[in-house]
Design an enzyme around this catalytic site. Structure first.
Site, PDB file in Angstrom:
ATOM      1  N   LYS A  23      41.424   2.932 -31.454  1.00  0.00           N
ATOM      2  CA  LYS A  23      41.259   1.602 -32.037  1.00  0.00           C
ATOM      3  C   LYS A  23      40.790   1.727 -33.477  1.00  0.00           C
ATOM      4  O   LYS A  23      39.905   2.528 -33.790  1.00  0.00           O
ATOM      5  CB  LYS A  23      40.221   0.796 -31.229  1.00  0.00           C
ATOM      6  CG  LYS A  23      40.813  -0.269 -30.360  1.00  0.00           C
ATOM      7  CD  LYS A  23      39.739  -1.140 -29.752  1.00  0.00           C
ATOM      8  CE  LYS A  23      40.351  -2.353 -29.091  1.00  0.00           C
ATOM      9  NZ  LYS A  23      39.340  -3.259 -28.517  1.00  0.00           N
TER      10      LYS A  23
ATOM     11  N   GLU B 127      37.419 -11.089 -13.175  1.00  0.00           N
ATOM     12  CA  GLU B 127      36.709 -12.353 -12.979  1.00  0.00           C
ATOM     13  C   GLU B 127      36.486 -12.678 -11.509  1.00  0.00           C
ATOM     14  O   GLU B 127      35.440 -13.217 -11.128  1.00  0.00           O
ATOM     15  CB  GLU B 127      37.480 -13.492 -13.658  1.00  0.00           C
ATOM     16  CG  GLU B 127      37.535 -13.401 -15.170  1.00  0.00           C
ATOM     17  CD  GLU B 127      38.679 -12.556 -15.696  1.00  0.00           C
ATOM     18  OE1 GLU B 127      38.846 -12.464 -16.917  1.00  0.00           O
ATOM     19  OE2 GLU B 127      39.413 -11.971 -14.857  1.00  0.00           O
TER      20      GLU B 127
ATOM     21  N   ARG C 151      40.468 -17.810 -13.464  1.00  0.00           N
ATOM     22  CA  ARG C 151      40.986 -16.673 -12.728  1.00  0.00           C
ATOM     23  C   ARG C 151      40.145 -16.354 -11.489  1.00  0.00           C
ATOM     24  O   ARG C 151      40.586 -15.626 -10.607  1.00  0.00           O
ATOM     25  CB  ARG C 151      41.059 -15.444 -13.632  1.00  0.00           C
ATOM     26  CG  ARG C 151      41.802 -15.696 -14.926  1.00  0.00           C
ATOM     27  CD  ARG C 151      41.979 -14.437 -15.736  1.00  0.00           C
ATOM     28  NE  ARG C 151      43.204 -13.736 -15.352  1.00  0.00           N
ATOM     29  CZ  ARG C 151      43.613 -12.609 -15.922  1.00  0.00           C
ATOM     30  NH1 ARG C 151      42.891 -12.039 -16.856  1.00  0.00           N
ATOM     31  NH2 ARG C 151      44.729 -12.037 -15.544  1.00  0.00           N
TER      32      ARG C 151
END
Length: 631
Positions: free
Chosen positions: A283, A369, A397
């Protein structure tokens, strides 16, 4: 606007077709130009940054090897898709990303034929790519289907459901794991690249498939060979899990070695059946500040590319996320039963300090979730007081678990729901537009919406005093600037607050709409009630105001259908009270990206739109008049 003349190779790439005409030995130089273009562009306007820098080479290699858009390339989430947008005809418009009427922050089907699947929530790419592969097979179309998923998104159960299904089917698809959570040491990287080339090459493939056809006639021998191959791979590669699920694992490959990526993808492109390619990236690659701190540089505002200094703008009052974070630390100091749970949103939900101070009571469950909600239910059963910090759009979710595991069992779980209402730049997939509607219908649930920072803190405290489930939903960003009071006090459940006494019209406002209600009420000489509780509603207040006013307007930053205003209508109908009511909330359509101010204007929730709509609706003689006699 960026001067493209400083990027001669990138300037010539108007589409993936043009990219494929680029000599292969020029690709590394093109990658360098693309990375610098991203740095210069995002520095002027902010946006998702570190993830895109990490996928420059991978994006180039994919569009170079695949025949996009005929071949279907499905990106997961979309934080990593800025290079994809640049290479697919949207280069000159990248500076408009996340802005009103600008490019969408994530891949969007209506924006480009290269955006094969609209995304926003993570872990959907494998399911969507598998759907494309099955559609191609059903229609006899020769086409590759590729999903690019990050290692973070691979923590969600949905990704494994899709992998498990794909591995059981005879479909030609490729799953690419963009693993940016680790770096590769030089020796391991060289060996892994060598193994990936061997395992994806034609010789190995032909030997593997040929042996399979012969040995399948001898089940015992085939099973021994299959297990031996898996064991050999398992000793040198981390792919045993995916092999056991039925996918052919390849990698890991250095995601920044562009020549090797192109060679490997060419090999993998011609393999039959479900394939899994493990690509390791970094990243923030190519920009040292982002490499060193990819969390801060995930989505920075405008910054100085030379110094790496992010322009944070003028200091603002504390955000609701910060108010929540401070509350959680303060209440944890008082009550050792309090636990904090988040599905991979530590920074966004304001839990950094809580993790630092109470590491044994902080639980980041990754992008899971459903698990977060049921984990909290289990904790509550065990005598703890869990607090689930979650965005409104992500709580969707975990809805089944919210119903079955928390509400039906009447467990004391507190949901701190951030980003409720309009969120701005992240757009349609992240608007917290539905939580009041999907929470209000649940049994045992107490639902609160604060008008300011102090109410937010008191409501969070109130939720932890209850013996059943509760939710406090608050907006993104800062509030009106009300300093929270200490000590915390529990609010009387279901009790509203009269904020302004007027005549004729009464505005019943919920949460973030209270300040706007007070502003337009001053123009209309209307009464304003801060309802505070969406469930239970203050029925006594509603009936009392109906007896002394000519008409009601309800205001909420939630869809009208099934929302808080609908609850007011139900109270009036049940009591037999006939009164004109105008329900104002989010319209029954998608609200796209832009600033939060743009969003509110688009939804008709800015002051000018509210005032105009109320004045247009008001029955003749109602506003500013005394109450009807005898009501």
């Amino acid at each position: 606007m960026i001067d493209l003349n400083q990027f001669p190779l990138l300037k010539a790439v108007e589409s993936p077709a043009a990219l494929r005409r680029t000599p292969e030995d020029e690709l590394p130089a093109l990658a360098a130009e693309l990375r610098e273009f991203l740095i210069q562009t995002v520095s002027t306007m902010g946006g998702h940054f570190a993830a895109g820098l990490g996928t420059v080479e991978l994006t180039l290699a994919l569009h170079y090897v695949l025949d996009t858009p005929h071949d279907k390339l499905v990106w997961d989430v979309g934080h990593q898709a800025y290079p994809h947008k640049v290479l697919t005809g949207r280069r000159e418009h990248l500076h408009t990303i996340k802005k009103h009427h600008g490019l969408a922050p994530f891949p969007k089907r209506a924006e480009s034929e290269y955006d094969t699947f609209g995304v926003g929530h993570s872990s959907t790419s494998i399911s969507a790519a598998l759907g494309y592969a099955l559609a191609a097979r059903a229609q006899g179309i020769s086409q590759r289907s590729v999903a690019v998923i990050g290692d973070g998104a691979l923590t969600a159960g949905m990704a494994y459901e899709a992998l498990n299904h794909a591995g059981s089917l005879d479909v030609d698809m490729l799953v690419i794991l963009n693993d940016n959570d680790m770096s590769i040491s030089e020796n391991v990287g060289a060996m892994s690249n060598y193994l990936a080339r061997i395992l994806s090459g034609k010789l190995y493939s032909h030997l593997r498939e040929g042996s399979k056809k012969v040995l399948e006639l001898m089940p015992a021998a085939w099973e021994l060979a299959r297990r031996s191959e898996a064991h050999m791979k398992g000793m040198v590669l981390p792919g045993t899990l995916f092999e056991e699920m039925g996918l052919n694992y390849l990698g890991p490959v250095d995601g920044h070695d562009l020549p090797n990526l192109v060679k490997t993808l060419r090999n993998v492109r011609d393999l039959r059946g479900p394939q899994f390619l493990h690509v390791v990236t970094r990243k923030g690659k190519g920009y040292e500040p982002a490499e060193s701190d990819p969390i801060t540089w995930h989505g920075p505002g405008p910054f100085d590319p030379a110094t790496g200094r992010i322009n944070k703008g003028k200091p603002k009052s504390p955000t609701y996320s910060q108010i929540f974070g401070q509350f959680l630390c303060d209440i944890a100091e008082q009550d050792p039963r309090v636990m904090g749970i988040t599905p991979a949103m530590r920074e966004g939900s304001g839990m950094v300090e809580f993790e630092r101070r109470y590491p044994d009571r902080y639980f980041d469950v990754a992008i899971a979730e459903q698990h977060a909600v049921t984990l909290a239910a289990g904790m509550a059963c065990g005598g703890l007081r869990p607090v689930v910090a979650i965005y409104s759009t992500f709580l969707q979710r975990g809805y089944d678990q919210l119903i079955h595991d928390v509400a039906i069992q009447n467990l004391p779980v507190l949901f701190a729901i951030d980003r409720a209402g309009l969120v701005g730049g992240d757009g349609a997939t992240h608007q917290g537009a539905y939580d009041l509607s999907y929470l209000r219908c649940l049994p045992n649930m107490v639902v609160m919406a604060p008008a300011d920072e102090d109410e937010c803190r008191q409501m969070l405290y109130t939720g932890l005093t209850l013996d059943g489930p509760s939710a406090v939903r608050y907006p993104r960003g800062s509030g009106p600037g009300v300093t929270p009071e200490i000590p915390m006090q529990a609010l009387p459940v279901g009790e509203a607050q009269l904020r302004r006494q007027g005549k004729g019209l009464c505005i019943l406002a919920f949460g973030s709409m209270v300040p706007a209600a007070e502003r337009i009420a001053a123009e209309l000489d209307a009464s304003v009630v801060n309802m505070r509780f969406v469930k239970p509603l203050d029925e006594a207040m509603i009936v009392s105001m109906a007896e002394t006013h000519e008409a009601f307007v309800t205001l909420e930053e939630n869809v009208v259908a099934g929302g808080a205003g609908s609850g007011v209508n139900e109270v009036l109908a049940a009591r037999g009270v006939l009164l004109p009511v105008l329900n104002i909330g989010l319209p029954d359509r998608v609200i796209e990206h832009g600033s939060q101010g743009d969003n509110r204007a688009d939804a008709g929730l800015d002051d000018a739109s509210l005032l105009a709509r109320v004045r247009e609706w008001l029955p003749t003689g109602h506003a500013g008049q005394s109450a009807r006699p005898g009501l």
